[in-house]
Design an enzyme around this catalytic site. Structure first.
Site, PDB file in Angstrom:
ATOM      1  N   ARG A  75     -44.368 -59.000  11.753  1.00  0.00           N
ATOM      2  CA  ARG A  75     -45.187 -60.204  11.682  1.00  0.00           C
ATOM      3  C   ARG A  75     -45.230 -60.683  10.239  1.00  0.00           C
ATOM      4  O   ARG A  75     -45.273 -59.887   9.325  1.00  0.00           O
ATOM      5  CB  ARG A  75     -46.604 -59.881  12.175  1.00  0.00           C
ATOM      6  CG  ARG A  75     -46.929 -60.530  13.480  1.00  0.00           C
ATOM      7  CD  ARG A  75     -48.190 -59.992  14.076  1.00  0.00           C
ATOM      8  NE  ARG A  75     -49.329 -60.014  13.155  1.00  0.00           N
ATOM      9  CZ  ARG A  75     -50.530 -59.522  13.466  1.00  0.00           C
ATOM     10  NH1 ARG A  75     -50.739 -58.977  14.643  1.00  0.00           N
ATOM     11  NH2 ARG A  75     -51.508 -59.560  12.608  1.00  0.00           N
ATOM     12  N   ARG A  81     -54.662 -58.916   2.551  1.00  0.00           N
ATOM     13  CA  ARG A  81     -55.608 -58.731   3.648  1.00  0.00           C
ATOM     14  C   ARG A  81     -56.509 -57.524   3.395  1.00  0.00           C
ATOM     15  O   ARG A  81     -57.687 -57.537   3.722  1.00  0.00           O
ATOM     16  CB  ARG A  81     -54.861 -58.585   4.976  1.00  0.00           C
ATOM     17  CG  ARG A  81     -54.231 -59.887   5.427  1.00  0.00           C
ATOM     18  CD  ARG A  81     -53.109 -59.634   6.388  1.00  0.00           C
ATOM     19  NE  ARG A  81     -53.546 -59.522   7.761  1.00  0.00           N
ATOM     20  CZ  ARG A  81     -52.894 -58.853   8.695  1.00  0.00           C
ATOM     21  NH1 ARG A  81     -51.796 -58.196   8.394  1.00  0.00           N
ATOM     22  NH2 ARG A  81     -53.323 -58.821   9.921  1.00  0.00           N
ATOM     23  N   ARG A 140     -45.228 -51.415  10.949  1.00  0.00           N
ATOM     24  CA  ARG A 140     -45.586 -52.003  12.242  1.00  0.00           C
ATOM     25  C   ARG A 140     -44.604 -53.099  12.655  1.00  0.00           C
ATOM     26  O   ARG A 140     -44.188 -53.922  11.843  1.00  0.00           O
ATOM     27  CB  ARG A 140     -46.990 -52.601  12.117  1.00  0.00           C
ATOM     28  CG  ARG A 140     -47.535 -53.140  13.391  1.00  0.00           C
ATOM     29  CD  ARG A 140     -49.029 -53.173  13.367  1.00  0.00           C
ATOM     30  NE  ARG A 140     -49.526 -54.398  12.759  1.00  0.00           N
ATOM     31  CZ  ARG A 140     -50.815 -54.728  12.739  1.00  0.00           C
ATOM     32  NH1 ARG A 140     -51.717 -53.906  13.239  1.00  0.00           N
ATOM     33  NH2 ARG A 140     -51.207 -55.838  12.195  1.00  0.00           N
ATOM     34  N   ARG A 186     -65.762 -61.418  10.050  1.00  0.00           N
ATOM     35  CA  ARG A 186     -65.019 -60.921   8.888  1.00  0.00           C
ATOM     36  C   ARG A 186     -65.845 -61.049   7.617  1.00  0.00           C
ATOM     37  O   ARG A 186     -65.464 -60.494   6.589  1.00  0.00           O
ATOM     38  CB  ARG A 186     -63.751 -61.759   8.660  1.00  0.00           C
ATOM     39  CG  ARG A 186     -62.624 -61.541   9.613  1.00  0.00           C
ATOM     40  CD  ARG A 186     -61.709 -60.425   9.143  1.00  0.00           C
ATOM     41  NE  ARG A 186     -60.287 -60.721   9.155  1.00  0.00           N
ATOM     42  CZ  ARG A 186     -59.516 -60.745  10.218  1.00  0.00           C
ATOM     43  NH1 ARG A 186     -60.000 -60.557  11.405  1.00  0.00           N
ATOM     44  NH2 ARG A 186     -58.229 -60.965  10.105  1.00  0.00           N
ATOM     45  N   LYS A 191     -57.681 -50.407  15.362  1.00  0.00           N
ATOM     46  CA  LYS A 191     -58.726 -51.051  16.160  1.00  0.00           C
ATOM     47  C   LYS A 191     -58.132 -51.867  17.298  1.00  0.00           C
ATOM     48  O   LYS A 191     -58.740 -51.961  18.361  1.00  0.00           O
ATOM     49  CB  LYS A 191     -59.701 -51.852  15.294  1.00  0.00           C
ATOM     50  CG  LYS A 191     -59.174 -53.136  14.726  1.00  0.00           C
ATOM     51  CD  LYS A 191     -60.270 -53.826  13.940  1.00  0.00           C
ATOM     52  CE  LYS A 191     -59.683 -54.720  12.877  1.00  0.00           C
ATOM     53  NZ  LYS A 191     -58.800 -55.781  13.337  1.00  0.00           N
TER      54      LYS A 191
END
Ligand code: AMP
Length: 212
Positions: A160, A171, A128, A94, A19
């Site tokens: 990250r 998450r 990532r 969210r 996204k």
């Protein structure tokens, strides 16, 4: 040419659904800013503001920042000049509570839902790497090509904190528990449009552009 002033879009999808990438493409296509609430939170932390200090723990752990703080940051951002002709929101709402709150001030025109399996989300996110300074993202296999230097700015490519496996799992669990009901909420309002995020980036983009 799309009708620029008409777009107040919300992007929803699990981490790793692409996204963020679709947001960047839509931003160029529609000439309106993509606003990421995760980015707004990280910017406060990096600037070392009082808000930043109060939310650091939540963001580091992959937990949700209190609604009042995220809502205040987002309301302030969409009042800025560049958002007056429309915007694309990534990362908000969210929860159903946030979606209900947003009814009074966000007035979305479409909710773009990008769907992928949990396994694909985990595979993509573990691989990532993100720039410490700008929004550039790539995969671990490409980091070999660039060393740890961001190709766009003087920043370094890092994993990250919240892309570590423990935080990813947290998450994604949170996404299933609290954000999937948001998708249901927007399905009922008729605003939700669903897309298959396991397809290639250009294909997903073309399908989204088609419904705008
Ligand atoms: P993201 O970059 O969208 O994955 O967001 C990174 C982190 O910012 C999340 O794990 C939360 O700690 C915080 N955050 C971003 N958006 C929200 C939101 N709508 N509500 C609460 N916390 C958020």
């Amino acid at each position: 040419m799309p009708d620029i002033g008409e777009h107040r879009l919300i992007l929803i999808g699990p981490q790793g659904s692409g996204k963020g990438t679709q947001g960047e493409l839509l931003q160029v296509y529609l000439q309106i800013p993509t606003i990421s609430t995760g980015q707004l939170c990280r910017a406060e932390i990096e600037k070392g503001t009082d808000i930043g200090k109060s939310i650091e723990g939540f963001v580091h752990d992959g937990a949700l920042v209190p609604d009042a703080i995220v809502i205040a940051l987002l309301k302030e951002r969409i009042r800025e000049y560049d958002a007056q002709e429309g915007f694309i929101i990534d990362g908000f709402p969210r929860t159903v509570e946030q979606a209900r709150d947003a009814e009074g001030w966000l007035h979305p025109t479409k909710v773009i839902v990008i769907e992928i399996s949990k396994k694909l989300a985990i595979d993509r996110m573990s691989a990532r790497r993100a720039c410490s300074q700008c929004r550039y993202k790539t995969t671990a296999s490409n980091v070999g090509l660039h060393g740890s230097q961001c190709p766009r700015c003087p920043g370094k490519l890092i994993q990250r904190d919240d892309d570590r496996p423990e935080a990813i799992q947290k998450r994604l669990d949170m996404y299933s528990a609290v954000t999937e009901p948001v998708v249901e909420y927007y399905k009922q309002t008729g605003l939700a449009e669903r897309f298959n995020g396991s397809l290639s980036i250009p294909l997903v983009f073309m399908e989204i552009a088609h419904v705008l």
